[in-house]
Design a protein around this motif. Structure first.
Motif, PDB file in Angstrom:
ATOM      1  N   GLY A 226      42.139  49.165  53.390  1.00 11.31           N
ATOM      2  CA  GLY A 226      42.962  47.679  53.867  1.00 11.31           C
ATOM      3  C   GLY A 226      44.011  47.668  52.525  1.00 11.31           C
ATOM      4  N   LEU A 227      44.176  49.161  51.442  1.00 13.02           N
ATOM      5  CA  LEU A 227      45.323  49.154  50.294  1.00 13.02           C
ATOM      6  C   LEU A 227      46.264  49.516  50.554  1.00 13.02           C
ATOM      7  N   GLU A 228      47.057  49.212  52.167  1.00 15.86           N
ATOM      8  CA  GLU A 228      48.648  49.162  51.943  1.00 15.86           C
ATOM      9  C   GLU A 228      48.529  47.514  52.558  1.00 15.86           C
ATOM     10  N   ALA A 229      47.590  46.662  52.709  1.00 19.69           N
ATOM     11  CA  ALA A 229      47.829  45.347  53.263  1.00 19.69           C
ATOM     12  C   ALA A 229      47.138  44.493  53.044  1.00 19.69           C
ATOM     13  N   PHE A 230      47.294  43.247  53.661  1.00 21.73           N
ATOM     14  CA  PHE A 230      46.333  41.890  52.848  1.00 21.73           C
ATOM     15  C   PHE A 230      45.115  42.718  53.298  1.00 21.73           C
ATOM     16  N   HIS A 231      44.109  42.651  53.102  1.00 19.52           N
ATOM     17  CA  HIS A 231      42.367  42.549  52.877  1.00 19.52           C
ATOM     18  C   HIS A 231      41.910  41.568  52.303  1.00 19.52           C
ATOM     19  N   PRO A 232      41.768  41.294  52.978  1.00 19.53           N
ATOM     20  CA  PRO A 232      40.659  39.931  52.228  1.00 19.53           C
ATOM     21  C   PRO A 232      38.780  40.507  52.025  1.00 19.53           C
ATOM     22  N   CYS A 233      38.682  40.764  51.002  1.00 17.59           N
ATOM     23  CA  CYS A 233      37.006  40.809  51.699  1.00 17.59           C
ATOM     24  C   CYS A 233      36.332  40.055  50.745  1.00 17.59           C
ATOM     25  N   LEU A 234      34.844  39.350  51.112  1.00 17.80           N
ATOM     26  CA  LEU A 234      33.860  38.842  50.232  1.00 17.80           C
ATOM     27  C   LEU A 234      32.723  40.056  50.072  1.00 17.80           C
ATOM     28  N   LEU A 235      33.208  40.685  48.828  1.00 19.24           N
ATOM     29  CA  LEU A 235      31.544  41.598  48.020  1.00 19.24           C
ATOM     30  C   LEU A 235      30.497  40.510  47.736  1.00 19.24           C
ATOM     31  N   HIS A 236      29.546  40.941  48.592  1.00 15.56           N
ATOM     32  CA  HIS A 236      28.555  39.970  48.660  1.00 15.56           C
ATOM     33  C   HIS A 236      27.139  40.808  48.266  1.00 15.56           C
ATOM     34  N   GLY A 237      27.094  41.198  46.874  1.00 12.34           N
ATOM     35  CA  GLY A 237      25.816  41.598  46.648  1.00 12.34           C
ATOM     36  C   GLY A 237      24.700  41.692  45.771  1.00 12.34           C
ATOM     37  N   VAL A 238      23.773  41.200  45.269  1.00 12.83           N
ATOM     38  CA  VAL A 238      22.741  40.372  44.134  1.00 12.83           C
ATOM     39  C   VAL A 238      23.646  41.025  42.816  1.00 12.83           C
ATOM     40  N   THR A 239      22.625  40.657  42.574  1.00 11.14           N
ATOM     41  CA  THR A 239      23.065  40.692  40.599  1.00 11.14           C
ATOM     42  C   THR A 239      22.081  42.097  40.298  1.00 11.14           C
ATOM     43  N   GLY A 240      22.881  42.817  39.938  1.00  9.82           N
ATOM     44  CA  GLY A 240      22.653  44.442  39.629  1.00  9.82           C
ATOM     45  C   GLY A 240      22.441  45.556  40.372  1.00  9.82           C
ATOM     46  N   SER A 241      23.365  44.979  41.740  1.00 18.81           N
ATOM     47  CA  SER A 241      23.852  45.630  42.529  1.00 18.81           C
ATOM     48  C   SER A 241      24.750  46.813  42.455  1.00 18.81           C
ATOM     49  N   GLY A 242      25.894  46.812  41.855  1.00 22.85           N
ATOM     50  CA  GLY A 242      26.479  48.181  41.104  1.00 22.85           C
ATOM     51  C   GLY A 242      27.724  47.206  41.218  1.00 22.85           C
ATOM     52  N   LYS A 243      28.110  45.849  41.644  1.00 27.41           N
ATOM     53  CA  LYS A 243      29.705  45.370  41.729  1.00 27.41           C
ATOM     54  C   LYS A 243      30.053  45.735  41.169  1.00 27.41           C
ATOM     55  N   THR A 244      29.900  45.935  40.302  1.00 29.90           N
ATOM     56  CA  THR A 244      31.358  46.113  38.897  1.00 29.90           C
ATOM     57  C   THR A 244      32.110  48.453  39.205  1.00 29.90           C
ATOM     58  N   GLU A 245      31.309  48.791  39.558  1.00 27.99           N
ATOM     59  CA  GLU A 245      31.420  50.392  39.924  1.00 27.99           C
ATOM     60  C   GLU A 245      32.188  50.643  40.636  1.00 27.99           C
ATOM     61  N   VAL A 246      32.113  49.517  41.860  1.00 26.23           N
ATOM     62  CA  VAL A 246      32.510  49.646  43.001  1.00 26.23           C
ATOM     63  C   VAL A 246      34.276  49.313  42.502  1.00 26.23           C
ATOM     64  N   TYR A 247      34.216  48.017  41.332  1.00 25.31           N
ATOM     65  CA  TYR A 247      35.742  47.501  41.664  1.00 25.31           C
ATOM     66  C   TYR A 247      36.480  48.731  41.210  1.00 25.31           C
ATOM     67  N   LEU A 248      35.110  49.684  39.703  1.00 25.51           N
ATOM     68  CA  LEU A 248      36.264  50.259  38.720  1.00 25.51           C
ATOM     69  C   LEU A 248      36.951  51.609  39.741  1.00 25.51           C
ATOM     70  N   GLN A 249      36.165  51.767  40.869  1.00 21.38           N
ATOM     71  CA  GLN A 249      36.371  53.485  41.177  1.00 21.38           C
ATOM     72  C   GLN A 249      37.660  52.465  42.264  1.00 21.38           C
ATOM     73  N   PRO A 364      45.406  44.423  49.124  1.00 23.79           N
ATOM     74  CA  PRO A 364      43.837  43.693  48.972  1.00 23.79           C
ATOM     75  C   PRO A 364      43.542  42.444  48.194  1.00 23.79           C
ATOM     76  N   LEU A 365      42.344  41.957  47.940  1.00 27.57           N
ATOM     77  CA  LEU A 365      41.664  40.870  47.764  1.00 27.57           C
ATOM     78  C   LEU A 365      39.934  41.614  47.535  1.00 27.57           C
ATOM     79  N   VAL A 366      39.780  41.419  46.826  1.00 31.84           N
ATOM     80  CA  VAL A 366      37.680  41.418  46.410  1.00 31.84           C
ATOM     81  C   VAL A 366      37.351  39.979  45.776  1.00 31.84           C
ATOM     82  N   LEU A 367      36.365  39.252  46.340  1.00 29.63           N
ATOM     83  CA  LEU A 367      35.932  38.318  45.791  1.00 29.63           C
ATOM     84  C   LEU A 367      34.603  38.870  45.552  1.00 29.63           C
ATOM     85  N   GLY A 368      34.458  38.490  44.414  1.00 34.86           N
ATOM     86  CA  GLY A 368      32.825  38.940  44.379  1.00 34.86           C
ATOM     87  C   GLY A 368      32.093  38.525  43.989  1.00 34.86           C
TER      88      GLY A 368
END
Length: 747
Positions: A226-249, A364-368
């Protein structure tokens, strides 16, 4: 009001002013027009009453409701070009949605220096480079100037040049730099202080990305779709699951396309560690925006983002107003956190503005979050957001479950019972670290007389004063009133005054006495007032030696503490039976977040939760099945009770030092609103007025009127009518009132 290009010479300028009035003010243009002509977005200095203030041009017209001769001319135009168009759109939307004056919205969204009329540009610095003539210069040319020769030799070793500060730090002088420049051997250039141009453009990463597990890889692939459009996502990850690494990439992919990323984090305490991680990963400029910056630093970062020089912007709540030249993605980390909601003045929610902004830009929008807000979770369950799950921790250990420890009838030391103290001792003996979470600052919640039952209460609030030992005093954490400790009870004269309950200071003292060989680090608002104090304390903790951390919710959010294997929650009961319908949701989120600090690395974690209500069904559900199960139950309860996220809310908040004044206005406003709703058959409910949960605070009386509706448009129509009524009501000028759209707390 659309942004229509202005005619060459408008006769009237509609200017938004920092005023509580919800209208524009008409002025005549000055004789000297800006180079590009008059247009919306230009800052101007005008005479407003007896003051000189900075306003923003929003309309260029030929006519005014007043005679043109009666209009004042503006004093000066401050800009050659207008403020960024995306920033103007966001301010207009914010003012309209949150029912706030547009001038006040623009004023709050601007950096302080721009509000004061400073030029729309950041600071610069000098860079010195060797010229081609300097590269070929023979040594004998500077034989009689050995220091200049040494300086030239040093600059030759740096093909991209050196900034003035680096040159002067090597004991050279500006006179020597100027002498070389006069000879044509070096040249000077100006570059922005924030986000200067890269010396080696093209390479994005300073360190390689980490390998992703299967869930992370699948999540990143879904986000790339969804990099070329409005693409809202809820990134629902347990603590320590590596959400920040997903953000970085994800950001790496966005920046590779020549676009910018805006990352919002909930607390200023998280900004330095997030900033450090991003700067380690990327070679490109990463700028920060938060309240801990100086006014000049904030303007530097703001202009770097607006110009596009800063591909990555990280900030707290107010950073949502940062203009971006080429937006590519917006990420809201810990989207559930209450600090994203502004509680004074312009009561906006940064997460919700991020949603609107991403939709406007078609990005795109990511809510983590590990514990999503019920609003975001319901939108994901309804299909409005894509629901992406991360269930595995990077450490491979499952998240620790809460172990409920019954406090009833058990002796406590510093808030801790003997079995818990024994567990702490065993953890320290194993060479690990312990986090003790107690969400109360100070030594004890209050001071009490053991003879007559007197309690130390605040004179200005319906609250008790907190006992502090460092320094010794009583303090109200609501109005910041302070007074010295009494020598005797003011009611009966007894000297038997005792602390009631435990705060961070008392727990710290108890643990230091019980474990004298182990360092105890207290982390709360009192111990981290000094700049960089929090980072220094956490730096000591990350060394890995056994230690005890005693802290408030400052420690519960986002911190990676790899050596903590035991978390102790001193008292989990604060939100179980509160009057606010969101209290249980917020309490459960906080418990899950603090529990997530345990077992994030090589060793399994354990979480002990002390409670006086170990048999409470909600607490047991959270402990045995986790936050997701409790959230599902809370959603069903909210649906049955017609509460958010299944119905929309707004609050009229009123306050005054005179109880009768606020009562009279609140009653009149509620009656007028009910008459209006009945006359126009609007499906909006009006409840109240009722006292706020803390009716008297800072010697002012607080009342509320609540509006609820099934449709957002009807709620906003009712609130807009109410705002107009209040502005026309003479009694409202003697009472402070505000409108809170989508309130996150009733307090």
């Amino acid at each position: 009001m659309p942004d229509i290009p202005c005619p060459p010479a408008p006769r009237v300028l509609g200017i938004a002013m920092p005023s509580p009035l919800r209208r524009l003010f008409d002025y005549r243009p000055c004789q000297t027009a800006p180079a590009a002509g008059w247009q919306p977005g230009l800052r101007v200095r005008v005479s407003f009453g007896r003051r000189q203030v900075v306003g923003v041009v929003l309309e260029c017209r030929e006519h005014s409701t007043l005679p043109l001769a009666d209009l004042k001319p503006i004093e000066a135009c401050l800009d050659d070009a207008p403020l960024p168009a995306d920033w103007l759109w966001l301010c207009r939307f914010t003012a309209r949605y949150y029912q706030h004056p547009l001038g006040g919205t623009l004023h709050q969204a601007l950096p302080t220096l721009l509000r004061q009329g400073r030029p729309l540009q950041g600071r610069t610095r000098e860079r010195w480079r060797v010229t081609s003539q300097g590269l070929d210069a023979a040594p004998e040319r500077l034989a009689r100037a050995p220091r200049q020769a040494a300086l030239l030799g040093m600059l030759r070793q740096h093909p991209h040049g050196l900034v003035s500060q680096a040159v002067l730090a090597q004991s050279f002088t500006r006179d020597q730099l100027r002498a070389l420049a006069d000879k044509g051997l070096v040249e000077r250039s100006e570059e922005p202080l924030a986000a200067p141009p890269l010396t080696e453009p093209g390479r994005l990463l300073a360190e390689p990305a980490l390998p992703l597990n299967h869930e992370q890889a699948a999540t990143l692939a879904a986000l790339h779709e969804g990099l070329e459009a409005f693409h809202p996502c809820l990134l629902h990850g347990v603590t320590g699951s590596g959400k920040t690494e997903v953000y970085l990439q994800l950001i790496e992919a966005v920046v590779a396309r020549g676009r910018q990323a805006l990352v919002l984090v909930p607390e200023i305490g998280l900004t330095p560690q997030t900033l450090a991680r991003f700067r380690r990963r990327f070679r490109m400029p990463v700028v920060a925006l938060h309240s801990g910056l100086t006014d000049h630093e904030r303007l530097d970062a703001w202009t770097a983002a607006a110009s596009g020089r800063a591909p990555i912007v990280i900030g707290t709540r107010s950073a949502v107003f940062t203009p971006l030249a080429c937006p590519g993605v917006i990420i809201v980390d810990e989207e559930h956190d209450g600090s994203f909601k502004q509680q004074e003045g312009l009561r906006y929610h940064a997460r919700d503005l991020a949603v609107a902004r991403a939709h406007h830009h078609h990005i795109p929008l990511v809510l983590g979050s590990a514990t999503p807000s019920l609003e975001s979770l319901q939108r994901a369950l309804a299909g409005d957001y894509r629901h992406l799950r991360l269930t595995q921790r990077a450490s491979r250990h499952p998240p620790a479950r809460l172990e409920l420890i019954d406090l009833r009838g058990r002796r406590r030391q510093g808030g801790l019972i003997p079995p818990v103290l024994e567990a702490i001792g065993e953890t320290l003996a194993a060479g690990h670290q312990v986090l003790v979470f107690i969400n109360r600052r100070g030594f004890a919640p209050t001071l009490a007389c053991h003879a007559c039952g007197w309690l130390a209460e605040c004179d200005h609030c319906d609250a008790r004063m907190t006992l502090h030992r460092q320094p010794p005093l009583l303090a109200c954490h609501h109005c910041d009133r302070r007074r010295p400790l009494p020598d005797a009870c003011p009611e009966c004269g007894s000297a038997d005054l005792r602390p009631l309950g435990s705060g961070t200071e008392r727990t710290e003292e108890t643990l230091a006495e019980r474990f004298p060989e182990t360092p105890v680090y207290r982390i709360d608002r009192d111990s981290t007032r000094r700049r960089d104090a929090l980072e220094q304390l956490l730096g000591e903790v990350r060394r890995g030696a056994p230690c005890l951390l005693v802290g408030t919710q400052m420690l519960a959010k986002g911190h990676h503490l790899p050596h903590v294997t035991l978390v102790v929650v001193v008292n989990a009961d604060a939100g179980l039976y509160a009057s606010d319908f969101r209290a249980l949701e917020h309490s459960a989120q906080l418990l899950e977040q603090v529990a997530g600090r345990a077992g994030r690395a090589a060793h399994r974690g354990r979480v002990l939760v002390q409670t006086m209500h170990a048999d409470d069904p909600n607490l047991r559900l959270l402990a045995h099945q986790g936050y997701d199960a409790l959230a599902e139950q809370l959603l069903e309860e909210r649906r049955a009770a017609a509460l958010p996220p299944f119905r929309f809310l707004a609050l009229l908040r009123l306050e005054s030092p005179r109880d009768e004044a606020v009562q009279a206005l609140a009653g009149a406003a509620a009656r007028a609103l009910r008459d209006h709703l009945g006359e126009h058959r609007l499906d909006v409910d009006c409840l109240g007025p009722v006292p706020a949960p803390m009716e008297r605070r800072q010697n002012r009386y607080h009342l509320q009127v609540m509006l609820t509706a099934e449709k957002r448009s009807r709620l906003h129509a009712a609130v807009a009518w109410l705002a107009t009524w209040l502005e026309a009501e003479p009694a409202a000028r003697r009472v402070r009132w505000s409108l809170d759209i989508d309130p996150q707390t009733l307090a």
